[in-house]
Write an enzyme that holds these catalytic residues in place. Structure first.
Site, PDB file in Angstrom:
ATOM      1  N   ILE A 136      59.181 -65.479 -32.826  1.00 17.23           N
ATOM      2  CA  ILE A 136      60.136 -66.170 -32.198  1.00 17.23           C
ATOM      3  C   ILE A 136      61.042 -64.892 -31.157  1.00 17.23           C
ATOM      4  O   ILE A 136      61.528 -65.456 -30.105  1.00 17.23           O
ATOM      5  CB  ILE A 136      61.246 -66.984 -33.068  1.00 17.23           C
ATOM      6  CG1 ILE A 136      60.168 -67.812 -33.579  1.00 17.23           C
ATOM      7  CG2 ILE A 136      62.162 -67.477 -32.268  1.00 17.23           C
ATOM      8  CD1 ILE A 136      60.831 -68.832 -34.581  1.00 17.23           C
ATOM      9  N   CYS A 137      61.212 -63.782 -31.866  1.00 14.35           N
ATOM     10  CA  CYS A 137      62.256 -63.084 -31.419  1.00 14.35           C
ATOM     11  C   CYS A 137      62.025 -62.690 -29.862  1.00 14.35           C
ATOM     12  O   CYS A 137      62.853 -62.375 -28.976  1.00 14.35           O
ATOM     13  CB  CYS A 137      62.479 -61.807 -32.285  1.00 14.35           C
ATOM     14  SG  CYS A 137      63.091 -62.275 -33.775  1.00 14.35           S
ATOM     15  N   PRO A 138      60.661 -62.368 -29.387  1.00 18.24           N
ATOM     16  CA  PRO A 138      60.369 -61.944 -27.937  1.00 18.24           C
ATOM     17  C   PRO A 138      60.567 -63.055 -27.091  1.00 18.24           C
ATOM     18  O   PRO A 138      61.234 -62.657 -25.920  1.00 18.24           O
ATOM     19  CB  PRO A 138      58.894 -61.331 -28.085  1.00 18.24           C
ATOM     20  CG  PRO A 138      58.455 -62.153 -29.184  1.00 18.24           C
ATOM     21  CD  PRO A 138      59.497 -62.046 -30.231  1.00 18.24           C
ATOM     22  N   GLU A 182      63.083 -65.051 -27.265  1.00 15.51           N
ATOM     23  CA  GLU A 182      64.560 -65.204 -27.049  1.00 15.51           C
ATOM     24  C   GLU A 182      65.004 -63.843 -26.043  1.00 15.51           C
ATOM     25  O   GLU A 182      65.721 -64.140 -25.327  1.00 15.51           O
ATOM     26  CB  GLU A 182      65.323 -65.000 -28.360  1.00 15.51           C
ATOM     27  CG  GLU A 182      65.197 -66.257 -29.025  1.00 15.51           C
ATOM     28  CD  GLU A 182      66.093 -66.260 -30.403  1.00 15.51           C
ATOM     29  OE1 GLU A 182      66.668 -67.222 -30.593  1.00 15.51           O
ATOM     30  OE2 GLU A 182      66.093 -65.273 -31.149  1.00 15.51           O
ATOM     31  N   LEU A 183      64.466 -62.825 -26.436  1.00 15.22           N
ATOM     32  CA  LEU A 183      64.846 -61.835 -25.719  1.00 15.22           C
ATOM     33  C   LEU A 183      64.441 -61.661 -24.154  1.00 15.22           C
ATOM     34  O   LEU A 183      65.324 -61.647 -23.239  1.00 15.22           O
ATOM     35  CB  LEU A 183      64.260 -60.435 -26.266  1.00 15.22           C
ATOM     36  CG  LEU A 183      65.358 -59.644 -27.230  1.00 15.22           C
ATOM     37  CD1 LEU A 183      65.128 -60.204 -28.508  1.00 15.22           C
ATOM     38  CD2 LEU A 183      64.984 -58.163 -27.492  1.00 15.22           C
TER      39      LEU A 183
END
Length: 185
Positions: free
Chosen positions: A58-60, A62-63
């Site tokens: 998920i983090c990429p 968002e970034l």
């Protein structure tokens, strides 16, 4: 080594309070390592978000999402700053492999001081939870969202809330720029 955080990290960060300051935290930014302090953003709005780990699912998203809207934030006198407990070397490897277009700095909170001060550090798991803070130009926290790691945030909602805060007025549910407000706060 960083210098962090003037506020008592044992107490929860509260809406309307001054943000815990930090200084000389290493960040990965545009292909290089830099020292970043909260004071670098004085006079601007700051979209300060924490994410759990580099090289995750998920983090990429968002970034990249924040990166895709960076110009819109800049038009609102807002800077973006990311943070995780991964090292600057992990950030560098991840960005070079998967996130080449992301231009805003990402802190390497390897001591966990910053994430603890902002109340998002998960002591059991050893990483920062998904937290978002909108900080006004005087360093006052105006918006806080801390959510489950399994759910990505809405960048469009972050923009909408920033725009609403900048009106200085009461904004009803689903308010958007150009719609009526409910008057001064």
């Amino acid at each position: 080594m960083h210098g962090c955080c003037q506020d008592d990290s044992s107490s929860a960060l509260k809406l309307g309070s001054h943000t815990p300051t930090f200084s000389n935290v290493t960040a990965y930014h545009n292909g290089e390592f830099h020292s970043v302090s909260l004071s670098d953003f004085h006079g601007k709005w700051l979209v300060f978000f924490f994410y759990p780990r580099d090289f995750t699912f998920i983090c990429p998203t968002e970034l990249r999402g924040f990166s895709d809207h960076e110009a819109e934030f800049k038009k609102l006198n807002a800077e973006i700053l990311g943070c995780s407990t991964d090292s600057e070397w992990s950030h560098k490897n991840w960005f070079e492999r998967d996130l080449a277009g992301v231009k805003y700095p990402v802190l390497a909170d390897v001591t966990h001081e910053v994430s603890r001060a902002y109340g998002v550090f998960n002591e059991r798991e050893g990483f920062a939870e998904r937290g978002l803070f909108l900080i006004d130009p005087e360093g006052i926290v105006r918006y806080i969202v801390i959510s489950a790691g399994s759910v990505g945030r809405s960048v469009k909602e972050t923009l909408r809330v920033l725009q609403a805060l900048q009106t200085g007025e009461r904004c009803p549910v689903e308010w958007e720029p150009g719609k009526s407000t409910l008057g001064k706060v």
